[in-house]
Design a protein around this motif. Structure first.
Motif, PDB file in Angstrom:
ATOM      1  N   ALA A  39       0.856  -1.189   0.000  1.00  0.00           N
ATOM      2  CA  ALA A  39       0.000   0.000   0.000  1.00  0.00           C
ATOM      3  C   ALA A  39       0.891   1.237   0.000  1.00  0.00           C
ATOM      4  O   ALA A  39       2.089   1.169   0.304  1.00  0.00           O
ATOM      5  N   PHE A  40       0.286   2.361  -0.367  1.00  0.00           N
ATOM      6  CA  PHE A  40       0.999   3.632  -0.251  1.00  0.00           C
ATOM      7  C   PHE A  40       0.038   4.671   0.301  1.00  0.00           C
ATOM      8  O   PHE A  40      -1.177   4.562   0.146  1.00  0.00           O
ATOM      9  N   ARG A  41       0.600   5.656   0.961  1.00  0.00           N
ATOM     10  CA  ARG A  41      -0.171   6.765   1.522  1.00  0.00           C
ATOM     11  C   ARG A  41      -0.124   7.920   0.544  1.00  0.00           C
ATOM     12  O   ARG A  41       0.947   8.386   0.166  1.00  0.00           O
ATOM     13  N   HIS A  42      -1.300   8.363   0.110  1.00  0.00           N
ATOM     14  CA  HIS A  42      -1.340   9.429  -0.881  1.00  0.00           C
ATOM     15  C   HIS A  42      -0.804  10.723  -0.261  1.00  0.00           C
ATOM     16  O   HIS A  42      -1.159  11.070   0.873  1.00  0.00           O
ATOM     17  N   PRO A  43       0.058  11.440  -1.009  1.00  0.00           N
ATOM     18  CA  PRO A  43       0.674  12.639  -0.432  1.00  0.00           C
ATOM     19  C   PRO A  43      -0.281  13.806  -0.249  1.00  0.00           C
ATOM     20  O   PRO A  43       0.018  14.724   0.513  1.00  0.00           O
ATOM     21  N   ARG A  44      -1.418  13.793  -0.950  1.00  0.00           N
ATOM     22  CA  ARG A  44      -2.354  14.919  -0.832  1.00  0.00           C
ATOM     23  C   ARG A  44      -3.442  14.597   0.192  1.00  0.00           C
ATOM     24  O   ARG A  44      -3.841  13.449   0.346  1.00  0.00           O
ATOM     25  N   PRO A  45      -3.944  15.647   0.877  1.00  0.00           N
ATOM     26  CA  PRO A  45      -5.066  15.430   1.800  1.00  0.00           C
ATOM     27  C   PRO A  45      -6.239  14.801   1.055  1.00  0.00           C
ATOM     28  O   PRO A  45      -6.449  15.119  -0.123  1.00  0.00           O
ATOM     29  N   LEU A  51      -3.864   0.507  -2.516  1.00  0.00           N
ATOM     30  CA  LEU A  51      -3.039  -0.639  -2.867  1.00  0.00           C
ATOM     31  C   LEU A  51      -2.001  -0.260  -3.913  1.00  0.00           C
ATOM     32  O   LEU A  51      -2.286   0.494  -4.843  1.00  0.00           O
ATOM     33  N   THR A  52      -0.808  -0.783  -3.766  1.00  0.00           N
ATOM     34  CA  THR A  52       0.199  -0.710  -4.811  1.00  0.00           C
ATOM     35  C   THR A  52      -0.094  -1.822  -5.837  1.00  0.00           C
ATOM     36  O   THR A  52      -0.945  -2.694  -5.594  1.00  0.00           O
ATOM     37  N   PRO A  53       0.602  -1.845  -6.993  1.00  0.00           N
ATOM     38  CA  PRO A  53       0.422  -2.975  -7.913  1.00  0.00           C
ATOM     39  C   PRO A  53       0.636  -4.326  -7.242  1.00  0.00           C
ATOM     40  O   PRO A  53      -0.087  -5.286  -7.521  1.00  0.00           O
ATOM     41  N   ALA A  54       1.626  -4.400  -6.326  1.00  0.00           N
ATOM     42  CA  ALA A  54       1.838  -5.659  -5.601  1.00  0.00           C
ATOM     43  C   ALA A  54       0.640  -5.993  -4.724  1.00  0.00           C
ATOM     44  O   ALA A  54       0.235  -7.152  -4.610  1.00  0.00           O
ATOM     45  N   GLY A  55       0.041  -4.968  -4.106  1.00  0.00           N
ATOM     46  CA  GLY A  55      -1.148  -5.197  -3.295  1.00  0.00           C
ATOM     47  C   GLY A  55      -2.318  -5.676  -4.118  1.00  0.00           C
ATOM     48  O   GLY A  55      -3.084  -6.557  -3.689  1.00  0.00           O
ATOM     49  N   HIS A  56      -2.489  -5.085  -5.315  1.00  0.00           N
ATOM     50  CA  HIS A  56      -3.557  -5.546  -6.214  1.00  0.00           C
ATOM     51  C   HIS A  56      -3.348  -7.013  -6.586  1.00  0.00           C
ATOM     52  O   HIS A  56      -4.311  -7.781  -6.667  1.00  0.00           O
ATOM     53  N   ARG A  57      -2.090  -7.402  -6.823  1.00  0.00           N
ATOM     54  CA  ARG A  57      -1.831  -8.800  -7.190  1.00  0.00           C
ATOM     55  C   ARG A  57      -2.185  -9.741  -6.050  1.00  0.00           C
ATOM     56  O   ARG A  57      -2.738 -10.824  -6.267  1.00  0.00           O
TER      57      ARG A  57
END
Length: 217
Positions: A39-45, A51-57
Motif C-alpha cells: 500500500a501507499f499513503r497518498h501525499p495529498r489530503p 493498494l500498490t500494484p503488488a497489493g492488487h496482485r
C-alpha cells in the motif's frame, strides 16, 4: 515482501475498492501494509491509503483462490458472487443485477473511481489518459470505458453488442461489434477515454474490428 500478510491485513486488502484500491483499516494495519510494499499513503489530503500494484496482485490472487469467476483471458464475469465489480466484456452469461438502474449506478461509480485513480497516479494528475492499473488490466479497462458510455455488450451467444478480447500484443485489446455504426461509436468512446484506436479487418472473414491501446501522452 518476505512474509505473507496476516489474516487481519488480508481482510483489509480484500475489502479494498476494486477499481481505485482505496483501503480502510486501523492506522497500524495501514502502516504495516505500506511497510510491506502493498500500500501507499497518498501525499495529498486526506492522505488516504491505496493498494500498490503488488497489493492488487495479492488481492486478485486471493479472489481467484476463493473461487472468483475469471474465465479465460479477457472473459471475466459481470460481477462476482461476493459483489466485486467487473465491467462486462461481452459474451458472458447474464447474472442477477447485470442490468437495470442498480447496475448503471455501479458502472458510473466505477468509472468515476477510475478517473480519480488516474488523477492520483498519473504523474501530472491527468484524467484524460489511462493509468497504470488500466495498462495492467487492458480488457477490463476498455470494457469499463465502453459500458460506462452506454454501449451494449454482446450476450452469451456473442452476438448483438461489443466484445472486448485480449490479443497477442501485450499493450492492445481487440473490440468486436457486428454493427458497423456501433463499432465506430465504440472507437469514438475509447478515443475520448484516452485510447489509440485503429480499425482493421480479419484476413479471412473481412469482419471489421478495433485494435485499441492506452495512450501514453
Amino acid at each position: 515482501m518476505t512474509r505473507p500478510p496476516t489474516a487481519a491485513q488480508r481482510r483489509v486488502i480484500d475489502a479494498a475498492d476494486p477499481v481505485t484500491g482505496r483501503l480502510r483499516g486501523t492506522r497500524a494495519q495501514l502502516a504495516a501494509l505500506v511497510e510491506r510494499g502493498l500500500a501507499f499513503r497518498h501525499p495529498r489530503p486526506p492522505h488516504d491509503h491505496y493498494l500498490t500494484p503488488a497489493g492488487h496482485r495479492v488481492r486478485e490472487a486471493g479472489n481467484a483462490g476463493a473461487g472468483e469467476p475469471s474465465g479465460p483471458a479477457g472473459q471475466g464475469a459481470a460481477a462476482t458472487a461476493d459483489g466485486v465489480f467487473a465491467a462486462r466484456v461481452g459474451g458472458e452469461e447474464e447474472v442477477p443485477g447485470a442490468v437495470g438502474p442498480a447496475r448503471l449506478r455501479e458502472v458510473r461509480g466505477a468509472w468515476q473511481g477510475l478517473l480519480e485513480l488516474r488523477r492520483m497516479t498519473n504523474a501530472d494528475g491527468a484524467t484524460d489518459r489511462p493509468c497504470g492499473w488500466e495498462r495492467s488490466h487492458l480488457v477490463q479497462a476498455a470494457a469499463l470505458a465502453l459500458e460506462a458510455a452506454g454501449h451494449r455488450p454482446a450476450g452469451p451467444d456473442g452476438l448483438g453488442g461489443y466484445r472486448v478480447r485480449a490479443t497477442p500484443q501485450p499493450d492492445a485489446v481487440a473490440v468486436h461489434e457486428p454493427d458497423g455504426a456501433a463499432l465506430r461509436a465504440c472507437a469514438a468512446t475509447l478515443e475520448r477515454a484516452g485510447w489509440h484506436v485503429g480499425e482493421h479487418a480479419e484476413p479471412r472473414t473481412r469482419d471489421r474490428y478495433l485494435l485499441a491501446s492506452p495512450r501514453k501522452v
